[in-house]
Design an enzyme around this catalytic site. Structure first.
Site, short mmCIF file in Angstrom:
data_model
loop_
_atom_site.label_atom_id
_atom_site.label_comp_id
_atom_site.label_asym_id
_atom_site.label_seq_id
_atom_site.Cartn_x
_atom_site.Cartn_y
_atom_site.Cartn_z
N ASP A 147 38.19 20.84 -9.93
CA ASP A 147 36.92 20.81 -9.21
C ASP A 147 36.19 19.48 -9.42
OD1 ASP A 147 34.91 21.75 -7.57
OD2 ASP A 147 33.85 22.82 -9.17
N HIS A 190 29.49 27.35 -16.58
CA HIS A 190 30.86 27.78 -16.81
C HIS A 190 31.59 26.73 -17.62
CE1 HIS A 190 30.31 25.77 -12.85
NE2 HIS A 190 31.24 24.98 -13.34
N GLN A 258 37.21 28.36 -13.54
CA GLN A 258 35.86 28.06 -14.05
C GLN A 258 35.19 29.38 -14.45
OE1 GLN A 258 35.24 25.80 -10.39
NE2 GLN A 258 34.24 24.19 -11.59
N ASP A 290 23.99 21.25 -13.89
CA ASP A 290 24.88 21.66 -12.81
C ASP A 290 24.76 23.17 -12.56
OD1 ASP A 290 27.28 21.06 -11.08
OD2 ASP A 290 28.10 22.65 -12.35
N GLU A 332 20.08 20.71 -10.38
CA GLU A 332 21.00 20.73 -9.24
C GLU A 332 20.98 22.15 -8.67
OE1 GLU A 332 24.98 21.01 -7.04
OE2 GLU A 332 24.65 21.94 -8.98
N ARG A 521 35.89 18.17 0.38
CA ARG A 521 34.87 17.29 -0.22
C ARG A 521 35.46 15.95 -0.65
NH1 ARG A 521 32.34 21.07 -4.70
NH2 ARG A 521 34.55 21.51 -4.96
C1 GLC Z 1 27.98 21.72 -8.48
C2 GLC Z 1 28.79 20.48 -8.24
C3 GLC Z 1 30.02 20.84 -7.48
C4 GLC Z 1 30.81 21.87 -8.25
C5 GLC Z 1 29.95 23.06 -8.65
C6 GLC Z 1 30.60 23.89 -9.72
O1 GLC Z 1 27.50 22.27 -7.30
O2 GLC Z 1 28.03 19.52 -7.57
O3 GLC Z 1 30.81 19.71 -7.21
O4 GLC Z 1 31.90 22.30 -7.50
O5 GLC Z 1 28.72 22.66 -9.19
O6 GLC Z 1 30.54 23.24 -10.95
#
Ligand code: GLC
Length: 647
Positions: A147, A190, A258, A290, A332, A521
Site C-alpha cells: 500500500d 493499523h 493491514q 494517517d 489526514e 493510484r
Molecule cells: C491513507 C493514505 C493511503 C493509504 C491509507 C491506508 O489514506 O493516504 O495512501 O492507503 O491511508 O493507510
C-alpha cells in the site's frame, strides 16, 4: 472489578502527583526533570479525565503509570537540539501560520532514490522555496504490495532500500538547518501483518491477539460489516479478512495485510504512544496522522470519526505537548467536511489536509461554475486561528469526493448525480473532455469511484500534447496555474505533490508491475527524473511555463505577509464563473483574489461587491501592475485568469 467501580475515578491532584513521584527520575538531569514535571503537572488533569472517558472499565492509574513512564523515557532520549526546538516553539509565533511556508510531498525513492539522494535534492527544494516536506512512508514494510508503504512492519526501522534511522535523523537535521520542516507519517490505525505485534498474534500469543480484532467466526464481523464503508472493495468486499493459517477473521479496513489496531485495549494505546514518541525523537516537525478517523469502533455505527477517536487524538496530542512539544499533528481525515473540522484544534491537530477545497476545485474546473465552491467555503473555510489548513490539489492518493449534501442542494445539485458526472468527466477517454484521469477501483459494482491522475494530465496537458494542439496546451497550463494560485493564496500551507511542479504526466508504468497494476493510484506517483527537471528548465516548454508560473507565485507569497496569518472571506462577485476571496491581516493589508474558472473571458462590476470589500488602487501582484478602480469599474479576466489585488 466492575465497570462501575472505575466510573468514579475523578481526577485527584494528589493521586496524580504520587504517580509522577513514583517514576524513575534518575534518568534525567535536574533541570530537565523539573521541566518535564512541570509539563506533566500542567497536563495531568486533562490526561486523567480523557483516560477515564475512554477507558471507564480500566484502572486509570495503571494506564497512567505506564504512559508517564514512556513519556519520561522518551524525553530522556530526546536530543538537546530537539529540546531547544521545543522551547523555541513554545515561545515564538507558530511557524506554520507564516507566509514563507510552502509544502511538497514526495516518495523518497521516486524523488531521489534514497535518503542520501534526498540530501542532494535540498538545493532543488530551496530553489523552489519548499519549507515543509512530507516524506511519504519510509518505514520497513512487506516486500511487494505494501500500500505504498502504508503497511508498516517496524516504525523504528527505515526501509533498507532507502537508508537507515541514523541517516533519517541526519537528513532531518540538515533539512531543518536549511529552513525545511519535515513531516513524517504516523500510520497508527493499523500495522502490517508482518509487524512484531501481528507476528506474535499469529504465533498464538493472546496478549498480542488482543492488540488487533481477531474473531474465530463471522458472528461479530457480520454485526459490524453492514454499517462499514468499504475502502478498497476491489481488493475484498467487507472490512474483514480471513487468515487460514490461524483460522481467524481479522479487522482490516484497508488491505488484507493491514491489521486494524484495537484501541479499546489501553495497552495498545501505550505501545502506540511509545512508537509515536520514537518518531517524534527523529527530529521531525510534524506527524501526519494517517487514517485517523478509523481508530475507534462502536457497534451499530460506521466506525468512523467516533467520539472516542477525537478523544484519543487529544490524548496523543497531550503526550506530545509533554515529551516533544515542537511536534505538530497533521490530520489526514478524508471524510465529510463536518468531521474533518472536528479534528482541527490546537488540542487535537494543528494542521489538516483540506479535502473539501481539493474536491471543490476539481468540481469547479469540471463545471466551470463556482456556485458550489462559494456556497460550501463561505461557512466551511474558517478554522481556529492557531491552526492551519494544508491546501492541496493532488496527492499520492485518488481524488476522493467528500461534499456536504445540503451545500449541494442549496445550489441545486443532486450530489449523487454530480459525483457520477465528475468521475465520468475526469476519466472518460472517448469524449472531448480535456482530462486524462484513470478510475480508481474500476469495478461497475462499486458506487463512488475515485479519480487518479497527475495534476497536468487531469488539467488537459496529456491529451493536448498527444493531439499536438497548441491552444489546448495553453489552456491546460492556465488550469494548472489557476489551481496552484488558489492553494498558494487562500490561507494555510500550500502542498504541492512532487512532480506536479514539473507538469509531469500520468505514469502508466505501474501497469507493468504486478504489485501495482491493481492500484491506479500509482499512475499519479511518477518518478522524478533529471530529464523531467531539465525539461522544466528549458524555456518555452509547457513544463517550464508551469514551473516558472509556480515559482513566481511562490516568490510573491514569500514576499507578502498577506499570504500568511490573515482571515479569509469568500466574496460574491455575482458572476458564477468566478471564485473570489478577500484576505485581511492584522496590519490592515488586504488581498482580493479573483479566479476565473471558465475557458471564456469573464467580467464583473465592482458595484456588485459587498461594501466591506476594500480595493484601494490595488497592485495586481501576478502581473505587477497597478490597477485604477472606482465604484463603477468593470473588472475583466481572460480564460482561467487569476488576479491577486493587493491594497
Ligand atoms: C491513507 C493514505 C493511503 C493509504 C491509507 C491506508 O489514506 O493516504 O495512501 O492507503 O491511508 O493507510
Amino acid at each position: 472489578m466492575s465497570i462501575n467501580q472505575f466510573e468514579q475515578q475523578h481526577f485527584e491532584q494528589q493521586r496524580f502527583d504520587q504517580l509522577v513521584a513514583k517514576l524513575d527520575w534518575s534518568i534525567l538531569s535536574g533541570d530537565a526533570a523539573l521541566q518535564l514535571q512541570d509539563r506533566m503537572a500542567q497536563e495531568g488533569a486533562s490526561l486523567w479525565n480523557l483516560l477515564c472517558d475512554i477507558y471507564p472499565a480500566h484502572s486509570v492509574e495503571n494506564i497512567l503509570a505506564d504512559l508517564l513512564s514512556k513519556l519520561l523515557f522518551s524525553f530522556s532520549q530526546r536530543a538537546e537540539r530537539l529540546k531547544q526546538k521545543d522551547n523555541t516553539l513554545l515561545t515564538t509565533d507558530p511557524w506554520y501560520l507564516d507566509h514563507s511556508q510552502v509544502g511538497m510531498a514526495c516518495y523518497v525513492d521516486r524523488f531521489a532514490t534514497d535518503l542520501s539522494g534526498l540530501k542532494l535534492k535540498i538545493p532543488y527544494l530551496k530553489q523552489l522555496g519548499i519549507t515543509f516536506l512530507h516524506l511519504l512512508p519510509l518505514y520497513e514494510s512487506p516486500a511487494g504490495d505494501n500500500d505504498g508503504g502504508y503497511a508498516v512492519s517496524n516504525y523504528r526501522k527505515v526501509n533498507p532500500i532507502l537508508g537507515d534511522m541514523q541517516q533519517l535523523r541526519e537528513l532531518i537535521e540538515e533539512c531543518n538547518q536549511n529552513g525545511i520542516h519535515i513531516v513524517l507519517d504516523f500510520i497508527f490505525n493499523h500495522t502490517s501483518d508482518q509487524h512484531r505485534w501481528a507476528q506474535k498474534a499469529i504465533a498464538g500469543d493472546l496478549k498480542y491477539q488482543d492488540f488487533y480484532f481477531l474473531f474465530d467466526d463471522r458472528k461479530v464481523p457480520d454485526q459490524f460489516d453492514p454499517y462499514l464503508r468499504e475502502i478498497f472493495p476491489h481488493v475484498r468486499r467487507g472490512s474483514f479478512s480471513y487468515r487460514s493459517d490461524i483460522k481467524k477473521w481479522i479487522w482490516t479496513t484497508f488491505n488484507n495485510y493491514q491489521w486494524d489496531l484495537n484501541y479499546a485495549n489501553p495497552e495498545v494505546l501505550c505501545s502506540v504512544v511509545d512508537e509515536m514518541l520514537f518518531l517524534a525523537n527523529t527530529g521531525c516537525d510534524v506527524l501526519r496522522l494517517d487514517a485517523l478517523s478509523f481508530i475507534w469502533k462502536d457497534i451499530n455505527t460506521n466506525c468512523e470519526s467516533r467520539p472516542n477517536a477525537y478523544k484519543l487524538i487529544a490524548l496523543l496530542n497531550i503526550c506530545l505537548r509533554i515529551a516533544a512539544p515542537s511536534v505538530l499533528f497533521k490530520s489526514e481525515a478524508i471524510v465529510h467536511p463536518d468531521d474533518v473540522a472536528k479534528y482541527i484544534a490546537p488540542t487535537r491537530c494543528q494542521l489538516s489536509y483540506n479535502p473539501l477545497l481539493m474536491g471543490l476545485l476539481w468540481s469547479s474546473l469540471a463545471t466551470q461554475d463556482t456556485d458550489f465552491i462559494n456556497q460550501s467555503l463561505q461557512h466551511r473555510f474558517a478554522i481556529d486561528e492557531n491552526c492551519a489548513w494544508v491546501n492541496y490539489i493532488r496527492c499520492h492518493d485518488d481524488i476522493g469526493w467528500f461534499f456536504d449534501d445540503d451545500d449541494a442542494k442549496t445550489v441545486n445539485l443532486d450530489l449523487d448525480k454530480h459525483l457520477s458526472c465528475l468521475n465520468q468527466f475526469y476519466t472518460q477517454k472517448s469524449t472531448n473532455n480535456f482530462p486524462s484521469g484513470v478510475t480508481f477501483q474500476n469495478d461497475p459494482s462499486i458506487d463512488h469511484q475515485g479519480v487518479c491522475g497527475s495534476l497536468a494530465s487531469l488539467c488537459g496537458l496529456e491529451k493536448a500534447i498527444t493531439n499536438n494542439d497548441q491552444s489546448a496546451i495553453n489552456l491546460s497550463i492556465k488550469r494548472v496555474n489557476l489551481l496552484h494560485s488558489i492553494i498558494l493564496s487562500i490561507g494555510g500551507i500550500p502542498l504541492i505533490y512532487s512532480g506536479d511542479e514539473l507538469a509531469l504526466l500520468n505514469d502508466y508504468q505501474y501497469l507493468e508491475d504486478s504489485t501495482q497494476s491493481h492500484d491506479a493510484r500509482w499512475v499519479n506517483r511518477p518518478k522524478i527524473t533529471s530529464q523531467a527537471i531539465d525539461l522544466a528548465q528549458k524555456s518555452g516548454t509547457p513544463q517550464s511555463q508551469v514551473y516558472q508560473a509556480l515559482a513566481n507565485m511562490i516568490s510573491l507569497r514569500k514576499n507578502n505577509p498577506i499570504f500568511g496569518n490573515a482571515k479569509t472571506q469568500i466574496v460574491n462577485t455575482g458572476n458564477n464563473h468566478l471564485f473570489a476571496y478577500q484576505r485581511v491581516n492584522k496590519n490592515g493589508n488586504t488581498l482580493l483574489a479573483i479566479c476565473n474558472f471558465s475557458d471564456l473571458p469573464q467580467s464583473f462590476g465592482l458595484d456588485k461587491l459587498d461594501p466591506s470589500i476594500h480595493l484601494d488602487n490595488p497592485l495586481e501582484l501576478i502581473t505587477n501592475r497597478k490597477i485604477k478602480v472606482s465604484q463603477d469599474s468593470i473588472l475583466s479576466l481572460s480564460s482561467y485568469q487569476v488576479m491577486w489585488l493587493l491594497s
